[in-house]
Design an enzyme around this catalytic site. Structure first.
Site, PDB file in Angstrom:
ATOM      1  N   THR A  13       0.837  -1.211   0.000  1.00 23.67           N
ATOM      2  CA  THR A  13       0.000   0.000   0.000  1.00 23.67           C
ATOM      3  C   THR A  13       0.872   1.260   0.000  1.00 23.67           C
ATOM      4  OG1 THR A  13      -0.242   0.104   2.411  1.00 23.67           O
ATOM      5  CG2 THR A  13      -1.896  -1.157   1.208  1.00 23.67           C
ATOM      6  N   ASN A  14       2.042   1.188   0.608  1.00 23.03           N
ATOM      7  CA  ASN A  14       2.946   2.345   0.552  1.00 23.03           C
ATOM      8  C   ASN A  14       3.497   2.529  -0.857  1.00 23.03           C
ATOM      9  OD1 ASN A  14       3.447   3.810   3.234  1.00 23.03           O
ATOM     10  ND2 ASN A  14       3.427   1.650   3.846  1.00 23.03           N
ATOM     11  N   HIS A 110       8.601   3.501   8.914  1.00 22.43           N
ATOM     12  CA  HIS A 110       8.375   2.628  10.074  1.00 22.43           C
ATOM     13  C   HIS A 110       7.061   3.041  10.746  1.00 22.43           C
ATOM     14  CE1 HIS A 110       9.324  -0.095  13.298  1.00 22.43           C
ATOM     15  NE2 HIS A 110       8.973   0.847  14.157  1.00 22.43           N
TER      16      HIS A 110
HETATM   17  C1  GAR Z   1       3.780  -0.669   6.716  1.00 23.56           C
HETATM   18  O1  GAR Z   1       2.971  -0.384   7.834  1.00 23.56           O
HETATM   19  C2  GAR Z   1       5.215  -0.302   7.007  1.00 23.56           C
HETATM   20  O2  GAR Z   1       5.339   0.850   7.785  1.00 23.56           O
HETATM   21  C3  GAR Z   1       5.669  -1.514   7.768  1.00 23.56           C
HETATM   22  O3  GAR Z   1       5.090  -2.598   7.097  1.00 23.56           O
HETATM   23  C4  GAR Z   1       3.871  -2.178   6.487  1.00 23.56           C
HETATM   24  C5  GAR Z   1       3.908  -2.529   5.012  1.00 23.56           C
HETATM   25  O4  GAR Z   1       2.669  -2.306   4.397  1.00 23.56           O
HETATM   26  N1  GAR Z   1       7.104  -1.588   7.798  1.00 23.56           N
HETATM   27  C6  GAR Z   1       7.783  -2.059   8.842  1.00 23.56           C
HETATM   28  O5  GAR Z   1       7.272  -2.512   9.838  1.00 23.56           O
HETATM   29  C7  GAR Z   1       9.308  -1.976   8.693  1.00 23.56           C
HETATM   30  N2  GAR Z   1       9.948  -2.121   9.971  1.00 23.56           N
HETATM   31  P1  GAR Z   1       2.525  -2.167   2.830  1.00 23.56           P
HETATM   32  O6  GAR Z   1       3.186  -3.388   2.182  1.00 23.56           O
HETATM   33  O7  GAR Z   1       1.045  -2.167   2.590  1.00 23.56           O
HETATM   34  O8  GAR Z   1       3.178  -0.898   2.400  1.00 23.56           O
END
Ligand code: GAR
Length: 208
Positions: A13-14, A110
């Site tokens: 999603t990021n 993070h």
């Molecule tokens: C996000 O919340 C990111 O901040 C976290 O994993 C998720 C990934 O979501 N990252 C960490 O915890 C790194 N230490 P996404 O795949 O939907 O972007």
């Protein structure tokens, strides 16, 4: 134009927030030129495909050591002439040599207010479980440059997000993504590509 590689492991999603910001013209001096996933079948790979961005899968278990993995990743990114590496939910810790090779050129998001709930073992939902277990009333997200210390690099931006009564880790995660991560990360990338971020003695300064 800054060539950007986004490293992912999951839903992405990021990554989507970055691609959407780019499509809206909000990252005028950068271009996502590659997505690298540490997991086969990660939904992030489909997002890359839909946006016509070349995607690669590099699984840690296909390499003899963390060093060999980092070396192969570094070689790929150099071949692609990548100038900015974005860790967007990338769940593999990178070797020190990689962090040095791209010093102040790796940005991570993070899902907590560093230095709370960070470091080894704090990733994904675990971060939110720990925050709720502690009973904090605010959490949030941090975007930072990556160095050899897990979640220890210079902080670029942070945003606080309220913890609500009855929150589950999933609900808190979603609120932090919506209110903080999906905004902070594209903005930090855009600022980097505009040459607005500098690091002096471990502190990030924003130029106008
Ligand atoms: C996000 O919340 C990111 O901040 C976290 O994993 C998720 C990934 O979501 N990252 C960490 O915890 C790194 N230490 P996404 O795949 O939907 O972007």
């Amino acid at each position: 134009m800054v060539n950007i590689a986004v490293l992912v492991s999951g839903g992405g999603t990021n990554l989507q927030a970055i691609l959407d910001a780019q499509a809206r013209g909000e990252i005028p001096n950068g271009r996502v030129c590659a997505v690298v996933s540490s997991k086969e079948g990660a939904y992030a790979l489909e997002r890359a495909q839909k946006a016509n961005v070349p995607a690669f899968v590099m699984r840690r278990k296909d390499y003899a050591s963390g060093q060999a993995y980092a070396d192969a990743l570094e070689a790929l990114l150099r071949e692609l002439d990548v100038q900015l590496v974005v860790l967007a939910g990338f769940m593999t810790v990178l070797a020190e040599s990689f962090c040095h090779a791209f010093e102040n050129r790796i940005i991570n998001v993070h899902p907590a207010l560093i230095p709370s709930f960070c470091g080894d073992g704090f990733y994904g939902l675990r971060v939110h479980e720990a925050a709720l277990a502690k009973g904090v009333k605010v959490s949030g997200a941090t975007v930072h440059f990556v160095n050899a210390v897990t979640d220890g690099g210079p902080i670029i931006a942070q945003k606080a997000v309220e913890v609500c009564e009855g929150d589950t880790p999933e609900r808190l995660q979603k609120r932090i993504m919506e209110q903080a991560e999906w905004k902070l990360l594209p903005q930090a990338i855009s600022d980097f590509c505009d040459g607005k971020l500098s690091v002096v003695d471990g502190i990030v300064h924003h130029k106008e």
